[in-house]
Enzyme design. Structure first.
Site, PDB file in Angstrom:
ATOM      1  N   ARG A 223       0.861  -1.196   0.000  1.00 52.01           N
ATOM      2  CA  ARG A 223       0.000   0.000   0.000  1.00 52.01           C
ATOM      3  C   ARG A 223       0.888   1.234   0.000  1.00 52.01           C
ATOM      4  O   ARG A 223       0.639   2.204  -0.698  1.00 52.01           O
ATOM      5  CB  ARG A 223      -0.954   0.012   1.203  1.00 52.01           C
ATOM      6  CG  ARG A 223      -1.704   1.326   1.282  1.00 52.01           C
ATOM      7  CD  ARG A 223      -2.924   1.378   2.217  1.00 52.01           C
ATOM      8  NE  ARG A 223      -2.991   0.377   3.236  1.00 52.01           N
ATOM      9  CZ  ARG A 223      -2.339   0.447   4.418  1.00 52.01           C
ATOM     10  NH1 ARG A 223      -1.589   1.487   4.709  1.00 52.01           N
ATOM     11  NH2 ARG A 223      -2.454  -0.528   5.288  1.00 52.01           N
TER      12      ARG A 223
ATOM     13  N   LYS B  37      -8.147   9.157 -18.089  1.00 57.31           N
ATOM     14  CA  LYS B  37      -8.493   9.791 -19.355  1.00 57.31           C
ATOM     15  C   LYS B  37      -7.298   9.790 -20.315  1.00 57.31           C
ATOM     16  O   LYS B  37      -6.906   8.753 -20.790  1.00 57.31           O
ATOM     17  CB  LYS B  37      -9.056  11.190 -19.084  1.00 57.31           C
ATOM     18  CG  LYS B  37     -10.040  11.254 -17.901  1.00 57.31           C
ATOM     19  CD  LYS B  37     -11.340  10.483 -18.131  1.00 57.31           C
ATOM     20  CE  LYS B  37     -12.180  10.287 -16.875  1.00 57.31           C
ATOM     21  NZ  LYS B  37     -12.502  11.474 -16.111  1.00 57.31           N
TER      22      LYS B  37
ATOM     23  N   ASP C  82      -7.039  20.835 -11.599  1.00 56.74           N
ATOM     24  CA  ASP C  82      -7.447  19.579 -12.231  1.00 56.74           C
ATOM     25  C   ASP C  82      -7.092  19.717 -13.713  1.00 56.74           C
ATOM     26  O   ASP C  82      -7.757  20.432 -14.460  1.00 56.74           O
ATOM     27  CB  ASP C  82      -8.952  19.357 -12.028  1.00 56.74           C
ATOM     28  CG  ASP C  82      -9.449  18.044 -12.636  1.00 56.74           C
ATOM     29  OD1 ASP C  82      -8.771  17.516 -13.540  1.00 56.74           O
ATOM     30  OD2 ASP C  82     -10.513  17.560 -12.213  1.00 56.74           O
TER      31      ASP C  82
ATOM     32  N   TYR D 277     -16.300  19.264 -12.847  1.00 56.19           N
ATOM     33  CA  TYR D 277     -16.603  17.854 -13.078  1.00 56.19           C
ATOM     34  C   TYR D 277     -17.666  17.423 -12.049  1.00 56.19           C
ATOM     35  O   TYR D 277     -17.521  17.722 -10.850  1.00 56.19           O
ATOM     36  CB  TYR D 277     -15.318  17.029 -12.916  1.00 56.19           C
ATOM     37  CG  TYR D 277     -15.546  15.548 -12.983  1.00 56.19           C
ATOM     38  CD1 TYR D 277     -15.901  14.931 -14.175  1.00 56.19           C
ATOM     39  CD2 TYR D 277     -15.405  14.748 -11.857  1.00 56.19           C
ATOM     40  CE1 TYR D 277     -16.121  13.566 -14.239  1.00 56.19           C
ATOM     41  CE2 TYR D 277     -15.618  13.377 -11.912  1.00 56.19           C
ATOM     42  CZ  TYR D 277     -15.985  12.793 -13.107  1.00 56.19           C
ATOM     43  OH  TYR D 277     -16.196  11.449 -13.159  1.00 56.19           O
TER      44      TYR D 277
HETATM   45  C1  LIG Z   1     -12.959  11.766 -14.802  1.00 53.56           C
HETATM   46  C2  LIG Z   1     -12.625  13.033 -14.132  1.00 53.56           C
HETATM   47  C3  LIG Z   1     -12.359  13.082 -12.752  1.00 53.56           C
HETATM   48  C4  LIG Z   1     -12.489  11.861 -11.864  1.00 53.56           C
HETATM   49  O1  LIG Z   1     -11.540  10.885 -12.149  1.00 53.56           O
HETATM   50  P1  LIG Z   1     -11.823   9.297 -11.974  1.00 53.56           P
HETATM   51  O2  LIG Z   1     -10.553   8.716 -12.494  1.00 53.56           O
HETATM   52  O3  LIG Z   1     -13.023   8.968 -12.797  1.00 53.56           O
HETATM   53  O4  LIG Z   1     -12.042   9.053 -10.530  1.00 53.56           O
HETATM   54  C5  LIG Z   1     -12.011  14.307 -12.209  1.00 53.56           C
HETATM   55  N1  LIG Z   1     -11.925  15.427 -12.956  1.00 53.56           N
HETATM   56  C6  LIG Z   1     -12.182  15.414 -14.289  1.00 53.56           C
HETATM   57  C7  LIG Z   1     -12.060  16.664 -15.064  1.00 53.56           C
HETATM   58  C8  LIG Z   1     -12.533  14.219 -14.914  1.00 53.56           C
HETATM   59  O5  LIG Z   1     -12.803  14.222 -16.227  1.00 53.56           O
END
Ligand SMILES: *Cc1c(COP(=O)(O)O)cnc(C)c1O
Length: 384
Positions: A51, A200, A175, A103
């Site tokens: 972990r 993504k 982000d 988001y």
């Molecule tokens: C998908 C996404 C998240 C969350 O990420 P996960 O990997 O799905 O937990 C946060 N911010 C943005 C802009 C996203 O597109």
């Protein structure tokens, strides 16, 4: 490898990936283990329990840190796990200023989880300096930026927000999921923490859920690493391997995402059934000048508003594609189409949602890396 001397594509392929010392294997092995044998208590090779630390994850973290020109990176079992760790640095009574076009999952976590722990979130128009200033007080500890925003593709000026944050000794976190490190590097603009949903563009192949936090600050890294290990949202070695493999083509994929994105945006802008196209590459986009300043290119994320306002027609269009797939998520090699109002943004109340432009006749496209002619033909037939 001394990362500072290499360009983006070289780092994507090589950073963090040393040949395996026991065999010379060029690919980092998948260390599928939960624990590590100690010679005697406390004497080990730097790894005690998985972990806390895993060599496959270590290699990936070094790689992502290099792509953001950051000193430290921590990978999490999801993007939400990464955001969760940032907010857990705060205490009851602390306040956060963030955007009004977030988001959906971030909005849900802030309002439905952390609001119950006495943390206050202000959702404001991040393009207006005076609005941000209005919500800052002595309790404000964090400014959370998302840019480009999802799904209306607003571009927030990272440098100007950071300037305000610095005046008040507030941490700024960005982000950076939609841009990817290929298009935008917020640490270079003064941000303290960069967050990615690695799920993504970084992963890029729609086969892993993962998150990451990157920082240059030793003290922030220490706090985040403590939460990382204590709360335990750490990713497994197989996923770490898959993401490292995915990142090796990040620069090639992003070039094609940008090329295809531009062609799709231009095609849609003149289509008779389309009311509006959100894409920061258009000179008419209200934040185009900021996008030009802080991004390397404009990306493959596009939202469209159909002229026909009915939700029935919007659903029919969304279900008519043959190459684009109707699905949540984005940033993979395959083109996706999404209906934010009922999919990614369903957790935001309708009134809030519509205020941010997420109307029922809006569709979001994640333009993939297929042949552009096939994508344009698919759009043509689906809209017909
Ligand atoms: C998908 C996404 C998240 C969350 O990420 P996960 O990997 O799905 O937990 C946060 N911010 C943005 C802009 C996203 O597109």
């Amino acid at each position: 490898m001394n990362n500072k001397n290499y360009r983006f594509g070289t780092k994507a392929i090589h950073a963090g990936a040393e040949p395996d010392p026991t065999t010379g294997a060029i690919m980092t092995p998948i260390f599928q283990t939960s624990t590590y044998v100690q010679e005697y208590p406390g004497k080990h090779k730097g790894y005690a329990y998985a972990r806390g630390k895993n060599p496959t994850r270590d290699a990936l973290q070094k790689n992502i840190a290099a792509l953001e020109n950051g000193k430290h990176c921590l990978c999490f079992s999801s993007g939400m796990g990464a955001i969760d760790a940032v907010i857990k640095m705060l205490r009851p009574g602390d306040e956060v200023v963030t955007g009004d076009d977030l988001y959906g999952g971030s909005y849900r976590m802030f309002t439905k989880v952390f609001a119950n722990y006495g943390i206050t979130f202000h959702f404001v128009d991040m393009n207006k300096a005076e609005t941000i200033r209005k919500y800052i007080n002595s309790k404000t500890k964090l400014i959370w930026i998302e840019t480009p925003t999802n799904p209306t593709m607003q571009i927030i000026d990272i440098e100007s927000v950071v300037k305000i944050a610095h005046e008040h000794n507030i941490i700024t976190a960005v982000d950076n999921t939609f841009a990817s490190p290929y298009l935008q590097n917020p640490l270079a603009m003064g941000a303290d923490i960069v967050m990615h949903s690695v799920t993504k563009y970084l992963g890029g192949h729609s086969d892993v859920v993962m998150g990451a936090l990157i920082t240059n600050s030793d003290s922030l890294h220490e706090q985040l690493a403590f939460i990382h290990n204590s709360c335990g949202a750490t990713p497994g070695p197989m996923d770490s391997f898959l993401v490292m493999r995915g990142i090796k083509t990040l620069h090639l994929r992003m070039e094609r995402h940008c090329f295809n994105g531009k062609r799709v945006a231009e095609f849609l802008a003149t289509h008779p059934k389309i009311e509006k196209v959100y894409w920061p590459g258009f000179p008419s986009h209200p934040n185009h000048h900021i996008a030009k300043k802080q991004m390397r290119d404009f990306g493959g994320m596009i939202s469209i508003v159909l002229k026909d306002k009915s939700v029935e027609n919007t659903f029919k269009v969304a279900a008519s594609f043959k190459v684009f797939s109707l699905a949540e998520s984005l940033g993979g090699v395959e083109s996706l189409i999404n209906h934010p109002a009922t999919m990614t943004h369903a957790s935001i109340p309708k009134a809030e949602r519509e205020k941010a432009g997420v109307v029922d006749n809006l569709l979001r496209l994640s333009v993939g890396v297929e042949d552009i002619e096939d994508l344009l033909e698919d759009l043509q037939q689906a809209l017909a």
